[in-house]
Design a protein around this motif. Structure first.
Motif, mmCIF file in Angstrom:
data_model
loop_
_atom_site.group_PDB
_atom_site.id
_atom_site.type_symbol
_atom_site.label_atom_id
_atom_site.label_comp_id
_atom_site.label_asym_id
_atom_site.label_seq_id
_atom_site.Cartn_x
_atom_site.Cartn_y
_atom_site.Cartn_z
ATOM 1 N N UNK B 134 2.672 -9.049 -10.726
ATOM 2 C CA UNK B 134 3.450 -7.825 -10.987
ATOM 3 C C UNK B 134 4.822 -8.047 -11.611
ATOM 4 N N UNK B 135 5.593 -9.073 -11.183
ATOM 5 C CA UNK B 135 6.918 -9.225 -11.814
ATOM 6 C C UNK B 135 6.840 -9.541 -13.308
ATOM 7 N N UNK B 136 5.678 -9.981 -13.774
ATOM 8 C CA UNK B 136 5.538 -10.326 -15.192
ATOM 9 C C UNK B 136 5.228 -9.105 -16.050
ATOM 10 N N UNK B 137 4.992 -7.947 -15.413
ATOM 11 C CA UNK B 137 4.550 -6.770 -16.171
ATOM 12 C C UNK B 137 5.728 -5.945 -16.668
ATOM 13 N N UNK B 138 5.492 -5.225 -17.769
ATOM 14 C CA UNK B 138 6.522 -4.301 -18.266
ATOM 15 C C UNK B 138 6.477 -3.029 -17.411
ATOM 16 N N UNK B 139 7.475 -2.174 -17.586
ATOM 17 C CA UNK B 139 7.539 -0.931 -16.807
ATOM 18 C C UNK B 139 6.303 -0.069 -17.010
ATOM 19 N N UNK B 140 5.879 0.039 -18.250
ATOM 20 C CA UNK B 140 4.706 0.859 -18.553
ATOM 21 C C UNK B 140 3.442 0.282 -17.941
ATOM 22 N N UNK B 141 3.317 -1.032 -18.036
ATOM 23 C CA UNK B 141 2.138 -1.681 -17.449
ATOM 24 C C UNK B 141 2.103 -1.498 -15.935
ATOM 25 N N UNK B 142 3.267 -1.568 -15.334
ATOM 26 C CA UNK B 142 3.337 -1.391 -13.871
ATOM 27 C C UNK B 142 2.893 0.025 -13.492
ATOM 28 N N UNK B 143 3.370 1.026 -14.254
ATOM 29 C CA UNK B 143 3.005 2.405 -13.937
ATOM 30 C C UNK B 143 1.516 2.623 -14.111
ATOM 31 N N UNK B 144 0.962 2.047 -15.180
ATOM 32 C CA UNK B 144 -0.483 2.222 -15.404
ATOM 33 C C UNK B 144 -1.281 1.478 -14.336
ATOM 34 N N UNK B 145 -0.747 0.326 -13.938
ATOM 35 C CA UNK B 145 -1.426 -0.429 -12.874
ATOM 36 C C UNK B 145 -1.373 0.346 -11.556
ATOM 37 N N UNK B 146 -0.231 0.980 -11.293
ATOM 38 C CA UNK B 146 -0.117 1.779 -10.068
ATOM 39 C C UNK B 146 -1.110 2.944 -10.107
ATOM 40 N N UNK B 147 -1.297 3.505 -11.279
ATOM 41 C CA UNK B 147 -2.262 4.600 -11.429
ATOM 42 C C UNK B 147 -3.687 4.073 -11.212
ATOM 43 N N UNK B 148 -3.956 2.896 -11.784
ATOM 44 C CA UNK B 148 -5.288 2.301 -11.607
ATOM 45 C C UNK B 148 -5.565 2.035 -10.126
ATOM 46 N N UNK B 149 -4.564 1.510 -9.430
ATOM 47 C CA UNK B 149 -4.740 1.253 -7.992
ATOM 48 C C UNK B 149 -4.983 2.555 -7.232
ATOM 49 N N UNK B 150 -4.272 3.614 -7.641
ATOM 50 C CA UNK B 150 -4.429 4.898 -6.970
ATOM 51 C C UNK B 150 -5.823 5.477 -7.202
ATOM 52 N N UNK B 151 -6.478 5.049 -8.285
ATOM 53 C CA UNK B 151 -7.771 5.651 -8.646
ATOM 54 C C UNK B 151 -8.977 4.837 -8.200
ATOM 55 N N UNK B 152 -8.744 3.622 -7.728
ATOM 56 C CA UNK B 152 -9.867 2.704 -7.491
ATOM 57 C C UNK B 152 -10.865 3.247 -6.467
ATOM 58 N N UNK B 153 -10.390 4.053 -5.527
ATOM 59 C CA UNK B 153 -11.313 4.599 -4.517
ATOM 60 C C UNK B 153 -11.790 6.010 -4.890
ATOM 61 N N UNK B 154 -11.588 6.369 -6.151
ATOM 62 C CA UNK B 154 -11.978 7.696 -6.646
ATOM 63 C C UNK B 154 -11.471 8.814 -5.748
ATOM 64 N N UNK B 155 -10.163 8.929 -5.600
ATOM 65 C CA UNK B 155 -9.631 9.982 -4.721
ATOM 66 C C UNK B 155 -9.785 11.366 -5.361
ATOM 67 N N UNK B 156 -9.680 12.376 -4.511
ATOM 68 C CA UNK B 156 -9.786 13.753 -5.018
ATOM 69 C C UNK B 156 -8.423 14.258 -5.490
ATOM 70 N N UNK B 157 -7.365 13.644 -4.978
ATOM 71 C CA UNK B 157 -6.011 14.114 -5.278
ATOM 72 C C UNK B 157 -5.170 12.949 -5.807
ATOM 73 N N UNK B 158 -4.381 13.206 -6.858
ATOM 74 C CA UNK B 158 -3.446 12.187 -7.347
ATOM 75 C C UNK B 158 -2.038 12.747 -7.158
ATOM 76 N N UNK B 159 -1.206 11.992 -6.424
ATOM 77 C CA UNK B 159 0.197 12.389 -6.239
ATOM 78 C C UNK B 159 1.052 11.347 -6.958
ATOM 79 N N UNK B 160 1.809 11.780 -7.939
ATOM 80 C CA UNK B 160 2.614 10.818 -8.713
ATOM 81 C C UNK B 160 4.091 11.195 -8.598
#
Lengths: 300, 225
Positions: B134-160
């Protein structure tokens, strides 16, 4: 999850789950070092405890059924008085056997104090008679009265005077050894608790992330418990091995049955060493489990 | 899915939120605006059970939040994907392992779901960064990675929570595109932001309601948005 399930999980392990806790850290190294040092000390406490127990039992067993009659008289009267004492002893109920020690045996008894070239014939050394009693035993007071009446200068020594304190001392040293083992286990559990608390506090961010993604407390606690238990197990195994090696390399001495030469493990007693890492791991398991539960409740 | 009924939240004697009601339905898209310190993050934390309302009733998937144990809340969080402004990664794990973290904590094997992880990383444009820390990632990559992590369990709700707070406009648009695509898939999305330009852009693409927190209360924002 039951305790048994937790032990099963601990042994089975989960590499991915283990990885959620950062691998290094002062607390983990401290646990390893403390477990090693405590296990090393535990080996010695265990060896001392077993040795004193063994010696106490040996002395107690060997000396309980023997006694000594000491005859002090002029050299010319000694054979007759010795013969008289032997007659009294052989006719006493409860005495299995009685025999007068030879001059060589008496010389051997004095050798540690006076050296091997002692001219025992030139010294007014009392004659010693060793008696062995039956399982039922004899009436010590009655025998003393008879010896006093029939063999002037004969004194019955049933060894109780010095046997009791020696056996008592051995038993106390043994109890102290066991107490030391308990204290060592307690200190180790305390140190592991402190280390676990430090690790949990240092990883508060990790715990927050795990909770954010849906980790239950049991999962988080398990990751820490497994980490510390395994560290304690490895540390104590190393400490036990080094302690056992040190015991094994203790220099041998010609005299047997003394406390110094008795320290160590004989035969199957070595197996007791295997319990040290197991006890250390269990102490770490319960200490970390309690610390993790308390800490996670506090972080909620 | 998430119902807040006249909830309030106080801390240290002060009210942070008061008389807030909202119902998140599947497929809804909400923006949450307001000045810094207005209570946007507090509102989101109440939505995923990190905070318990001091008044009113918050219901997550039909269950009263105040009556739930910590383990129950942990189980429900697996159905709610959360993206924080600071992303919150485990720095000692690779990006792929961080994205798979919800699978790990829920007892599912990331190996068995390798295809899903790969697809999700490709969808977020992170395939080439799977082994990065994670420390090697850019800000945008971190945000997209956080979104990917939030989606991995196919949730019904996304809170950003301020997902575009640390990225440039181009990356903000890219993140918005991902969020609107998720919304079209039927997921409820709530985005806390003070980026009005982003909200205007989003309203051109999806049917979004804009809520504003003012004076500790939640209000529907005016037509200027």
């Amino acid at each position: 999850m039951s305790l048994l399930d937790q032990f099963r999980d601990l042994l089975r392990g989960d590499v991915r789950a283990d990885r959620v806790v950062p691998p290094s850290g002062m607390a983990a190294r401290l646990t390893l070092a403390v477990a090693g040092a405590m296990a090393f000390l535990a080996v010695f406490a265990l060896a001392l405890s077993l040795a004193t127990g063994r010696i106490a039992s040996q002395w107690s067993h060997e000396l309980t059924r023997t006694a000594t009659v000491r005859i002090t008289a002029a050299p010319a009267e000694m054979p007759a008085l010795t013969e008289a004492a032997l007659r009294v002893l052989r006719s006493t109920e409860g005495v299995e056997s009685a025999r007068a020690l030879t001059p060589e045996e008496q010389k051997a008894l004095l050798e540690p104090w006076f050296g091997s070239d002692l001219p025992i014939e030139a010294l007014p050394v009392p004659q010693l008679i060793e008696l062995r009693e039956t399982r039922a035993g004899y009436d010590a007071e009655g025998l003393r009265l008879r010896l006093g009446a029939e063999v002037p200068g004969a004194v019955l020594d049933d060894h109780g005077r010095w046997r009791r304190p020696v056996v008592q001392a051995s038993q106390r040293i043994r109890a102290l050894g066991l107490l030391s083992l308990l204290l060592i286990a307690g200190v180790m559990a305390g140190m592991v608790t402190l280390a676990a608390h430090a690790a949990l506090s240092a990883n508060a961010q990790v715990i927050a992330v795990l909770r954010l993604v849906g980790a239950r407390d049991a999962f988080i606690a398990r990751a820490f418990v497994r980490r510390f238990t395994l560290r304690a197990l490895w540390g104590s195994m190393t400490g036990t091995f080094l302690g056992a090696m040190a015991i094994l390399l203790l220099p041998g001495m010609p005299t047997e049955g003394t406390l110094l030469t008795g320290i160590g493990f004989h035969g199957a007693a070595w197996l007791w060493c295997l319990t040290i890492p197991l006890v250390a791991a269990m102490a770490a398991f319960f200490a970390t489990r309690a610390a993790a539960r308390r800490n996670l409740r506090g972080l909620a | 899915m998430i119902d807040l009924d006249k909830i309030a939240y106080s801390y240290g004697g002060g009210d942070l939120l008061s008389d807030v009601s909202l119902s998140l339905a599947p497929g809804s898209f909400h923006f949450l605006t307001g000045p810094s310190g207005a209570g946007k993050t507090t509102f989101l934390k109440l939505c995923y059970g990190e905070l318990i309302p001091t008044e009113g009733r918050a219901t997550l998937y039909g269950r009263d939040l105040a009556q739930m144990s910590r383990d129950d809340i942990a189980m429900l969080r697996r159905r709610i994907g959360v993206v924080h402004q600071d992303c919150r990664f485990l720095d000692h794990l690779s990006l792929a392992e961080n994205i798979a973290l919800p699978l790990t904590v829920s007892g599912r094997s990331p190996h068995a779901e390798a295809q899903n992880i790969g697809d999700l990383m490709a969808w977020c444009g992170l395939s080439h960064r799977a082994d990065a820390r994670p420390p090697e990632l850019s800000g945008g990559e971190r945000q997209r990675a956080a979104l990917a992590r939030a989606l991995i369990l196919s949730p019904d709700v996304i809170l950003a929570d301020e997902p575009t707070g640390n990225v440039d406009w181009e990356m903000s648009q890219r993140l918005l595109a991902l969020l609107t695509e998720l919304n079209r898939m039927g997921k409820a999305v709530v985005v806390a932001t003070h980026d009005l330009a982003l909200i205007r852009l989003a309203k051109q693409r999806v049917q979004a309601r804009v809520l504003r927190i003012t004076d500790r209360r939640l209000q529907l924002a005016g037509a200027d948005l």
